[in-house]
Design a protein around this motif. Structure first.
Motif, PDB file in Angstrom:
ATOM      1  N   GLY A 256      17.124  17.671 -13.789  1.00  0.00           N
ATOM      2  CA  GLY A 256      15.969  18.545 -13.994  1.00  0.00           C
ATOM      3  C   GLY A 256      16.322  20.027 -13.942  1.00  0.00           C
ATOM      4  O   GLY A 256      15.741  20.829 -14.656  1.00  0.00           O
TER       5      GLY A 256
ATOM      6  N   TYR B 186       6.636  27.869 -11.944  1.00  0.00           N
ATOM      7  CA  TYR B 186       8.038  28.194 -11.648  1.00  0.00           C
ATOM      8  C   TYR B 186       8.141  29.645 -11.187  1.00  0.00           C
ATOM      9  O   TYR B 186       7.547  30.548 -11.791  1.00  0.00           O
TER      10      TYR B 186
ATOM     11  N   ASN C   9      16.879  29.878 -23.908  1.00  0.00           N
ATOM     12  CA  ASN C   9      16.245  29.056 -22.868  1.00  0.00           C
ATOM     13  C   ASN C   9      14.751  29.401 -22.764  1.00  0.00           C
ATOM     14  O   ASN C   9      14.285  30.366 -23.377  1.00  0.00           O
ATOM     15  N   ALA C  10      14.060  28.618 -21.942  1.00  0.00           N
ATOM     16  CA  ALA C  10      12.611  28.837 -21.776  1.00  0.00           C
ATOM     17  C   ALA C  10      12.326  30.196 -21.141  1.00  0.00           C
ATOM     18  O   ALA C  10      11.288  30.803 -21.397  1.00  0.00           O
ATOM     19  N   THR C  11      13.245  30.670 -20.315  1.00  0.00           N
ATOM     20  CA  THR C  11      13.057  31.977 -19.677  1.00  0.00           C
ATOM     21  C   THR C  11      12.981  33.075 -20.731  1.00  0.00           C
ATOM     22  O   THR C  11      12.124  33.963 -20.674  1.00  0.00           O
TER      23      THR C  11
ATOM     24  N   VAL D 219       8.886  32.399 -13.630  1.00  0.00           N
ATOM     25  CA  VAL D 219       7.789  32.640 -14.573  1.00  0.00           C
ATOM     26  C   VAL D 219       6.718  33.509 -13.908  1.00  0.00           C
ATOM     27  O   VAL D 219       6.166  34.427 -14.521  1.00  0.00           O
TER      28      VAL D 219
ATOM     29  N   SER E 131       7.998  22.304 -12.061  1.00  0.00           N
ATOM     30  CA  SER E 131       9.380  22.327 -11.588  1.00  0.00           C
ATOM     31  C   SER E 131       9.511  21.686 -10.210  1.00  0.00           C
ATOM     32  O   SER E 131      10.033  20.584 -10.066  1.00  0.00           O
TER      33      SER E 131
ATOM     34  N   HIS F 167      18.347  22.128 -22.920  1.00  0.00           N
ATOM     35  CA  HIS F 167      19.478  21.708 -22.090  1.00  0.00           C
ATOM     36  C   HIS F 167      18.991  20.998 -20.828  1.00  0.00           C
ATOM     37  O   HIS F 167      19.742  20.863 -19.874  1.00  0.00           O
ATOM     38  N   LYS F 168      17.740  20.591 -20.815  1.00  0.00           N
ATOM     39  CA  LYS F 168      17.301  19.741 -19.709  1.00  0.00           C
ATOM     40  C   LYS F 168      17.264  18.304 -20.219  1.00  0.00           C
ATOM     41  O   LYS F 168      18.299  17.737 -20.511  1.00  0.00           O
TER      42      LYS F 168
ATOM     43  N   SER G 190      13.169  24.456 -23.011  1.00  0.00           N
ATOM     44  CA  SER G 190      14.633  24.433 -22.854  1.00  0.00           C
ATOM     45  C   SER G 190      15.084  23.063 -23.322  1.00  0.00           C
ATOM     46  O   SER G 190      14.459  22.060 -22.984  1.00  0.00           O
TER      47      SER G 190
ATOM     48  N   VAL H 223       5.368  20.017 -17.534  1.00  0.00           N
ATOM     49  CA  VAL H 223       5.857  19.256 -16.361  1.00  0.00           C
ATOM     50  C   VAL H 223       6.348  20.310 -15.377  1.00  0.00           C
ATOM     51  O   VAL H 223       7.156  21.166 -15.741  1.00  0.00           O
TER      52      VAL H 223
ATOM     53  N   PRO I  71       9.834  23.357 -20.385  1.00  0.00           N
ATOM     54  CA  PRO I  71      11.230  22.905 -20.439  1.00  0.00           C
ATOM     55  C   PRO I  71      11.455  21.456 -20.017  1.00  0.00           C
ATOM     56  O   PRO I  71      12.278  20.760 -20.603  1.00  0.00           O
ATOM     57  N   HIS I  72      10.696  20.974 -19.013  1.00  0.00           N
ATOM     58  CA  HIS I  72      10.942  19.594 -18.561  1.00  0.00           C
ATOM     59  C   HIS I  72      10.314  18.534 -19.464  1.00  0.00           C
ATOM     60  O   HIS I  72      10.647  17.360 -19.360  1.00  0.00           O
TER      61      HIS I  72
ATOM     62  N   ASP J  50       4.558  26.277 -20.511  1.00  0.00           N
ATOM     63  CA  ASP J  50       5.942  26.362 -20.053  1.00  0.00           C
ATOM     64  C   ASP J  50       6.477  24.925 -20.035  1.00  0.00           C
ATOM     65  O   ASP J  50       6.181  24.162 -19.117  1.00  0.00           O
TER      66      ASP J  50
HETATM   67  C1  LIG Z   1       8.866  24.821 -15.143  1.00  0.00           C
HETATM   68  C2  LIG Z   1      10.083  25.620 -15.502  1.00  0.00           C
HETATM   69  N1  LIG Z   1       9.947  26.714 -16.256  1.00  0.00           N
HETATM   70  C3  LIG Z   1      11.001  27.450 -16.644  1.00  0.00           C
HETATM   71  C4  LIG Z   1      12.272  27.118 -16.256  1.00  0.00           C
HETATM   72  C5  LIG Z   1      13.424  27.962 -16.711  1.00  0.00           C
HETATM   73  O1  LIG Z   1      14.240  27.214 -17.547  1.00  0.00           O
HETATM   74  P1  LIG Z   1      15.605  27.897 -18.086  1.00  0.00           P
HETATM   75  O2  LIG Z   1      16.415  28.203 -16.885  1.00  0.00           O
HETATM   76  O3  LIG Z   1      16.203  26.853 -18.951  1.00  0.00           O
HETATM   77  O4  LIG Z   1      15.200  29.121 -18.811  1.00  0.00           O
HETATM   78  C6  LIG Z   1      12.474  26.007 -15.442  1.00  0.00           C
HETATM   79  C7  LIG Z   1      13.828  25.655 -14.982  1.00  0.00           C
HETATM   80  O5  LIG Z   1      14.047  24.760 -14.216  1.00  0.00           O
HETATM   81  C8  LIG Z   1      11.352  25.238 -15.054  1.00  0.00           C
HETATM   82  O6  LIG Z   1      11.481  24.171 -14.271  1.00  0.00           O
END
Ligand SMILES: Cc1ncc(COP(=O)(O)O)c(C=O)c1O
Length: 398
Positions: free
Chosen positions: A28, A114, A87-89, A117, A169, A219-220, A217, A167, A196-197, A194
């Motif tokens: 995760g 997160y 990435n999602a960030t 975020v 974090s 890469h998860k 993202s 989903v 990524p998961h 948001d």
């Molecule tokens: C809910 C959530 N948002 C954003 C992120 C950031 O993802 P990334 O580090 O791939 O940008 C994560 C990373 O675990 C996350 O769990």
């Protein structure tokens, strides 16, 4: 058929290469790519190195289009609606920099979101005298409506955006984003998901959700190379959207302008992680997305049951696939939340790594300690045996 007889747990474990002895229960946070996907990424990097001019000017844009089309099919939208970002960030920062906020405006999040975020929106709001509002959700969850109501109780005429995880974090819960988007439309409040998961873990249908933005993202759970993420932007939001890193803003190959031009070329880089996304989708489709979801949920469910029964854990949601997928978070009420935490590893996390080479996050969320177990295709019930046994051993030292 019980989960233990339905699946040959280690059938796909050989597709990944881990350091010997490591039990990796944290897909995760950082999900390692499958070996064939890594090789595909390397092939793209080599093609770039052999003739960068040809690659950047002639090969790159059609290859990005093809990768976006493949991704779009997976997440339920058109390839032309998604742009690759690392990435999602990055995706969330782009949304934050483009939303026109004014003093007094509000951006609504909730207490499952997160931390990074929340910071992104804190900075964007702080810069103009707007504010973030954090909806508090109930500790005992029984129905998804509790989450929806907690969020909409905090909507005001100043709410400019709802930011919500698909989903979450720390808590690993599936949020009812369909209903949240539906109610937000009624209130005419835009939504940024948001996600990524959620990618691969859940069936994602972005266009059906009718959200304004979706940050992902890859890469998860998709197990694409590190540095592969995306931003989906709804039609009405595309004009004028600009990147946080400004570059040429036009096609290097001389193609007609599209909204993606600002985002594709943000300086010279290796685009291989994006271009290997189709290989990651191919892999999971070969396994079968349904098989992947059922197997990883079954293992997460087993982990949840065992932590509750054998480690005196407490569930944080009902036991259902609607509430959690391949990742489960269980409260450990007997573990003290330390003052030094969360800026340092919790002593339990440190013990699990040092004594048994188990990689797993021990999460302090809302001042309570939780174990979050991620289950991908390389994880097995035997790894859960080791986890339970090692946590028990730590408990005896307390
Ligand atoms: C809910 C959530 N948002 C954003 C992120 C950031 O993802 P990334 O580090 O791939 O940008 C994560 C990373 O675990 C996350 O769990």
């Amino acid at each position: 058929m019980s989960a233990s007889t339905e699946f040959r747990w280690d059938e796909f474990a050989g597709e990944w290469t881990f350091d010997p002895g490591v039990t990796y229960l944290n897909h995760g946070s950082f999900g390692p790519p499958v070996d064939i996907v890594r090789r595909d990424r390397e092939r793209w990097s080599e093609a770039l190195a052999r003739n960068p001019m040809d690659f950047f000017l002639r090969q790159l844009e059609p290859a990005l289009d093809a990768a976006a089309d493949r991704l779009g099919k997976l997440v339920g939208c058109r390839g032309e609606d998604v742009v690759f970002v690392p990435n999602a960030t990055t995706a969330m920062n782009i949304v934050a920099e483009n939303l026109k906020l004014e003093a007094g405006d509000e951006v609504l999040l909730n207490d499952h979101e997160y931390g990074a975020v929340i910071r992104i929106w804190g900075r964007a709001c702080g810069a103009v005298g707007a504010k973030t509002v954090l909806a508090s959700t109930p500790r005992d969850l029984t129905t998804p409506d509790q989450l929806v109501d907690a969020i909409f109780d905090r909507v005001t005429p100043r709410t400019r955006l709802i930011v919500v995880s698909h989903v979450t974090s720390a808590s690993g819960l599936v949020f009812p984003v369909e209903e949240i988007c539906r109610r937000a439309r009624e209130r005419k409040v835009p939504v940024c998901i948001d996600g990524p998961h959620a990618i691969a873990m859940r069936e994602v249908g972005i266009r059906d959700l009718r959200c304004d933005f979706y940050c992902g993202s890859l890469h998860k759970w998709l197990a694409a190379p590190f540095g592969a993420g995306f931003l989906y932007v709804a039609g009405s939001r595309k004009p004028g959207l600009s990147p946080n890193l400004l570059s040429w803003g036009r096609s290097l190959g001389g193609r007609p302008a599209t909204w993606k031009d600002e985002f594709h070329w943000v300086g010279t880089a290796d685009f291989a992680p994006y271009l290997a996304v189709p290989a990651a989708v191919d892999f999971l489709e070969r396994v079968g997305l349904d098989r992947f979801r059922r197997q990883t949920h079954a293992l997460a469910r087993l982990a949840r049951e065992r932590i509750i029964q054998e480690l005196d854990g407490e569930p944080i949601s009902p036991d259902s696939e609607a509430w959690y997928g391949s990742m489960t978070t269980v409260r450990l009420p007997w573990v003290a939340a330390r003052a030094a935490f969360p800026n340092a590893f919790h002593p339990l996390q440190k013990f699990l790594w040092e004594e048994a080479q188990i990689e797993i996050p021990v999460v302090c969320w809302r001042d309570e300690i939780h174990l979050r177990v991620s289950c991908h295709l390389y994880n097995t019930p035997a790894q859960l045996d080791l986890l339970i046994e090692t946590v028990r051993r730590w408990r005896t030292t307390q």
